[in-house]
Write a protein that holds these residues in place. Structure first.
Motif, PDB file in Angstrom:
ATOM      1  N   MET A   1       0.803  -1.213   0.000  1.00 42.76           N
ATOM      2  CA  MET A   1       0.000   0.000   0.000  1.00 42.76           C
ATOM      3  C   MET A   1       0.839   1.268   0.000  1.00 42.76           C
ATOM      4  O   MET A   1       0.307   2.369  -0.101  1.00 42.76           O
ATOM      5  CB  MET A   1      -0.934   0.014   1.227  1.00 42.76           C
ATOM      6  N   LEU A   2       2.164   1.114   0.090  1.00 44.98           N
ATOM      7  CA  LEU A   2       3.055   2.277   0.068  1.00 44.98           C
ATOM      8  C   LEU A   2       3.272   2.699  -1.380  1.00 44.98           C
ATOM      9  O   LEU A   2       4.339   2.508  -1.962  1.00 44.98           O
ATOM     10  CB  LEU A   2       4.388   1.929   0.746  1.00 44.98           C
ATOM     11  N   LYS A   3       2.256   3.288  -1.964  1.00 47.44           N
ATOM     12  CA  LYS A   3       2.259   3.561  -3.400  1.00 47.44           C
ATOM     13  C   LYS A   3       3.259   4.627  -3.816  1.00 47.44           C
ATOM     14  O   LYS A   3       3.598   4.734  -4.995  1.00 47.44           O
ATOM     15  CB  LYS A   3       0.851   3.953  -3.861  1.00 47.44           C
ATOM     16  N   HIS A   4       3.754   5.424  -2.852  1.00 47.65           N
ATOM     17  CA  HIS A   4       4.736   6.449  -3.184  1.00 47.65           C
ATOM     18  C   HIS A   4       6.170   5.991  -2.914  1.00 47.65           C
ATOM     19  O   HIS A   4       7.111   6.762  -3.113  1.00 47.65           O
ATOM     20  CB  HIS A   4       4.459   7.730  -2.392  1.00 47.65           C
ATOM     21  N   LEU A   5       6.336   4.744  -2.458  1.00 47.07           N
ATOM     22  CA  LEU A   5       7.662   4.249  -2.093  1.00 47.07           C
ATOM     23  C   LEU A   5       8.611   4.267  -3.298  1.00 47.07           C
ATOM     24  O   LEU A   5       8.276   3.765  -4.371  1.00 47.07           O
ATOM     25  CB  LEU A   5       7.555   2.824  -1.549  1.00 47.07           C
ATOM     26  N   GLN A   6       9.794   4.857  -3.093  1.00 48.22           N
ATOM     27  CA  GLN A   6      10.789   4.962  -4.162  1.00 48.22           C
ATOM     28  C   GLN A   6      12.022   4.114  -3.901  1.00 48.22           C
ATOM     29  O   GLN A   6      12.687   3.695  -4.841  1.00 48.22           O
ATOM     30  CB  GLN A   6      11.204   6.430  -4.334  1.00 48.22           C
ATOM     31  N   VAL A   7      12.335   3.865  -2.624  1.00 52.61           N
ATOM     32  CA  VAL A   7      13.527   3.098  -2.260  1.00 52.61           C
ATOM     33  C   VAL A   7      13.156   2.025  -1.245  1.00 52.61           C
ATOM     34  O   VAL A   7      12.573   2.328  -0.201  1.00 52.61           O
ATOM     35  CB  VAL A   7      14.622   4.010  -1.665  1.00 52.61           C
ATOM     36  N   LEU A   8      13.493   0.781  -1.568  1.00 55.65           N
ATOM     37  CA  LEU A   8      13.262  -0.345  -0.659  1.00 55.65           C
ATOM     38  C   LEU A   8      14.574  -1.106  -0.507  1.00 55.65           C
ATOM     39  O   LEU A   8      15.099  -1.659  -1.468  1.00 55.65           O
ATOM     40  CB  LEU A   8      12.170  -1.267  -1.201  1.00 55.65           C
ATOM     41  N   ASP A   9      15.115  -1.109   0.724  1.00 55.08           N
ATOM     42  CA  ASP A   9      16.403  -1.747   0.994  1.00 55.08           C
ATOM     43  C   ASP A   9      16.207  -2.896   1.985  1.00 55.08           C
ATOM     44  O   ASP A   9      15.886  -2.684   3.150  1.00 55.08           O
ATOM     45  CB  ASP A   9      17.388  -0.713   1.567  1.00 55.08           C
ATOM     46  N   LEU A  10      16.416  -4.118   1.473  1.00 49.33           N
ATOM     47  CA  LEU A  10      16.271  -5.320   2.294  1.00 49.33           C
ATOM     48  C   LEU A  10      17.524  -6.180   2.195  1.00 49.33           C
ATOM     49  O   LEU A  10      17.452  -7.403   2.336  1.00 49.33           O
ATOM     50  CB  LEU A  10      15.049  -6.128   1.832  1.00 49.33           C
ATOM     51  N   HIS A  11      18.672  -5.563   1.958  1.00 49.84           N
ATOM     52  CA  HIS A  11      19.877  -6.366   1.815  1.00 49.84           C
ATOM     53  C   HIS A  11      20.310  -6.947   3.164  1.00 49.84           C
ATOM     54  O   HIS A  11      20.098  -6.362   4.213  1.00 49.84           O
ATOM     55  CB  HIS A  11      21.003  -5.556   1.163  1.00 49.84           C
ATOM     56  N   GLN A  12      20.849  -8.155   3.109  1.00 42.62           N
ATOM     57  CA  GLN A  12      21.347  -8.891   4.272  1.00 42.62           C
ATOM     58  C   GLN A  12      20.284  -9.041   5.354  1.00 42.62           C
ATOM     59  O   GLN A  12      20.481  -8.689   6.513  1.00 42.62           O
ATOM     60  CB  GLN A  12      22.596  -8.190   4.844  1.00 42.62           C
ATOM     61  N   CYS A  13      19.145  -9.576   4.944  1.00 46.43           N
ATOM     62  CA  CYS A  13      18.039  -9.812   5.877  1.00 46.43           C
ATOM     63  C   CYS A  13      17.694 -11.287   5.996  1.00 46.43           C
ATOM     64  O   CYS A  13      16.650 -11.634   6.565  1.00 46.43           O
ATOM     65  CB  CYS A  13      16.800  -9.028   5.439  1.00 46.43           C
ATOM     66  N   SER A  14      18.531 -12.168   5.428  1.00 49.52           N
ATOM     67  CA  SER A  14      18.290 -13.621   5.480  1.00 49.52           C
ATOM     68  C   SER A  14      16.925 -13.983   4.926  1.00 49.52           C
ATOM     69  O   SER A  14      16.210 -14.842   5.477  1.00 49.52           O
ATOM     70  CB  SER A  14      18.423 -14.139   6.928  1.00 49.52           C
ATOM     71  N   LEU A  15      16.534 -13.349   3.840  1.00 48.84           N
ATOM     72  CA  LEU A  15      15.230 -13.623   3.233  1.00 48.84           C
ATOM     73  C   LEU A  15      15.144 -15.073   2.791  1.00 48.84           C
ATOM     74  O   LEU A  15      16.065 -15.627   2.209  1.00 48.84           O
ATOM     75  CB  LEU A  15      14.996 -12.700   2.037  1.00 48.84           C
ATOM     76  N   THR A  16      14.013 -15.681   3.043  1.00 44.39           N
ATOM     77  CA  THR A  16      13.769 -17.065   2.630  1.00 44.39           C
ATOM     78  C   THR A  16      13.075 -17.089   1.273  1.00 44.39           C
ATOM     79  O   THR A  16      12.670 -16.049   0.744  1.00 44.39           O
ATOM     80  CB  THR A  16      12.881 -17.778   3.659  1.00 44.39           C
ATOM     81  N   ALA A  17      12.924 -18.296   0.730  1.00 46.50           N
ATOM     82  CA  ALA A  17      12.220 -18.442  -0.545  1.00 46.50           C
ATOM     83  C   ALA A  17      10.778 -17.952  -0.433  1.00 46.50           C
ATOM     84  O   ALA A  17      10.248 -17.302  -1.336  1.00 46.50           O
ATOM     85  CB  ALA A  17      12.257 -19.903  -0.992  1.00 46.50           C
ATOM     86  N   ASP A  18      10.139 -18.245   0.708  1.00 41.79           N
ATOM     87  CA  ASP A  18       8.762 -17.785   0.900  1.00 41.79           C
ATOM     88  C   ASP A  18       8.693 -16.267   1.069  1.00 41.79           C
ATOM     89  O   ASP A  18       7.705 -15.636   0.661  1.00 41.79           O
ATOM     90  CB  ASP A  18       8.135 -18.472   2.123  1.00 41.79           C
TER      91      ASP A  18
END
Length: 522
Positions: free
Chosen positions: A308-325
């Motif tokens: 819902m963050l329709k104005h979002l321009q930058v999303l930083d999720l590096h080194q967060c141990s993201l899983t396949a799901d």
């Protein structure tokens, strides 16, 4: 006639005083020359006129004028000594190696800067222990809007003195106390004077050793900061425990545009807590949750409000141990389904796929996406990258060190070829050593469609060296058709002699500067 001359002279003596202050603030040489001319005019009046003028009427203005001129000269000499120039309403002494003597000299000048709006003394170690000498003068610079004290080795006494002084600068819009460990545990002492209606727009508390109690206090304070646009709490690993309070406070900061929680000890539960606050942050432009290694798995069922963050321009999720799901859930954050996204989403992953037959783009304003250093996303990144077509404004894509596979590159090359990433300027695919030559070939054959690309990085890990395949020739052919590119990272790729000759010929024939950063081919 005598009275007329007296009036004219009086005005002439008052005017230089005003222009002197203006010149002092602006560093204007022209104003100084005007002062001298005015003073000469005044001094050239007939002696009989001077005799008729009472000493009490002339002594004070002349004394004031001389004092101002003297202070102005000291101010210019002070700045010149530190290699700085006078800037209107700004005193920037950032990283100047200020000594204790310099601090005393600066404090002595503050009374002559009543219109000062910006004071930056960050990265000066000797500020610590002397801040009280500045805060005692805060009432003289009450128009201050920006105060930066980052990395000043502030003591407990310093932060307490600052808390008392902030009440004297009601126009404050930016406060930066980053990299001061004594702020931790003392945040209420500093910000206790902030009241409802505060004009503060930017609050930076990076690496301040904030405690869980500090986080709780901040959460209670946030509803009073209605003008807040930037909140940076990065590198405070203990505030994760008070995230409930912070998230509750964030619900009242509807004007927030930047939220940085880099390396804050966030967990899987933190994602759900933040997700509940995102619906209130409709103006958010930048979200940084990077380097929270326990965040992995938190996005599996908690990205509903992120979309819902329709104005979002930058999303930083590096080194967060993201899983396949996590990656699968983020994939759906890039799009929504017509007629179904407003309803309760299906619980199963298969159900989500079925309702995505017709899609509409969300996060369509996203310009920068950083998913690097998430090694578990390699197997599932194909679906995510294939949906980059729903990000038409994307300018920077960083997915280095993600254990990407050749199938991922195939998906990326379908997207590039069809022109959906036409605005991409930076692409970082480095440290993905598992890509085979066929994958690199497919990518290099299609990279020519990235017409606005400026920077490309395909370097290998520091521990790995590998021979270049025939794909290098495709890369050179593609680079010729990229009018904006200036930097290509290729560290640790080994070129055979024939390909080295091709690169040398390319360097000689090219009409523009392109830097191949290979660190020396072996």
């Amino acid at each position: 006639m005598s009275q007329t001359r007296k009036k004219t002279s009086s005005e002439g003596e008052t005017k230089p005083q005003t222009s002197s202050v203006n010149k002092f603030l602006r560093g204007s040489k022209a104003e100084s020359r005007k002062e001298n001319d005015d003073l000469k005019t005044t001094d050239s009046q007939p002696s009989n006129w001077i005799q008729k003028t009472a000493p009490s009427e002339t002594a004070k203005p002349l004394s004031s004028e001389m004092e101002l001129r003297s202070s102005m000269e000291k101010y210019e000499q002070f700045l010149q000594k530190l290699g700085k120039k006078a800037v209107n309403k700004c005193l920037d002494l950032n990283n100047c190696g200020l000594t204790t003597a310099d601090m005393k000299e600066m404090v002595a000048l503050l009374p002559f800067l009543p219109d000062l709006e910006e004071l930056d003394i960050s990265w000066n170690d000797f500020v610590g222990g002397t801040l009280h000498s500045i805060t005692q003068q805060m009432h003289l610079v009450s128009k201050l809007k920006i105060l930066r004290l980052g990395s000043c080795r502030l003591t407990t006494d310093d932060v307490q003195a600052l808390g008392e002084a902030l009440e004297m600068i009601p126009e404050l819009e930016e406060l930066n106390l980053s990299w001061n460990s004594k702020v931790g545990g003392n945040l209420p002492l500093i910000l206790q004077k902030f009241q409802k209606g505060s004009k503060i727009q930017m609050l930076k508390l990076v690496d301040c050793t904030l405690t869980s109690e500090d986080g709780t206090f901040l959460g209670q304070l946030l509803p009073m900061l209605q003008s807040l646009e930037v909140l940076d709490l990065s590198i405070n690993r203990d505030i994760g425990g008070s995230l409930n309070s912070i998230a509750q406070g964030l619900k009242s900061t509807s004007n927030l545009k930047v939220l940085k929680l880099h390396s804050c000890g966030l967990s899987q539960k933190s994602v759900k807590i933040l997700d509940a606050a995102f619906r209130y942050l409709a103006e958010l432009r930048k979200l940084d949750l990077s380097c929270n290694k326990d965040l992995g798995g938190g996005f599996e069922d908690s990205s509903a409000q992120l979309v819902m963050l329709k104005h979002l321009q930058v999303l930083d999720l590096h080194q967060c141990s993201l899983t396949a799901d996590d990656v699968m859930s983020l994939t759906f954050a890039l799009l929504a389904w017509k007629g179904a996204w407003k309803q309760e989403s299906p619980s199963s992953m298969l159900g989500r796929w079925l309702v995505c037959a017709q899609v509409i783009p969300l996060l369509s304003n996203l310009q920068e996406l950083d998913l690097s250093a998430n090694k578990k996303m390699g197997n599932s990144s194909e679906n995510l990258l294939s949906r980059l077509r729903f990000l038409p404004a994307l300018k920077s894509l960083v997915i280095n060190n993600c254990a990407l596979e050749s199938e991922t590159f195939t998906a990326l090359a379908s997207v590039i070829q069809t022109g959906h990433l036409a605005k991409l300027r930076k692409l970082d695919l480095s440290y993905n050593d598992s890509i085979c030559d066929a994958g690199w070939t497919m990518f290099c054959q299609n990279v020519r469609f990235l017409k606005e690309l400026i920077e490309l990085d395909i370097s290998l890990r520091p521990s790995n060296f590998r021979d270049c395949g025939q794909w290098f020739r495709h890369l050179l052919c593609a680079v010729i058709k990229l009018p904006q590119i200036t930097e290509i990272g290729m560290k640790r790729w080994i070129l055979p002699a024939s390909q080295e000759e091709e690169l040398e010929c390319f360097d000689q024939d090219k009409k523009r500067s392109i830097h191949f950063d290979h660190g020396g081919f072996q």
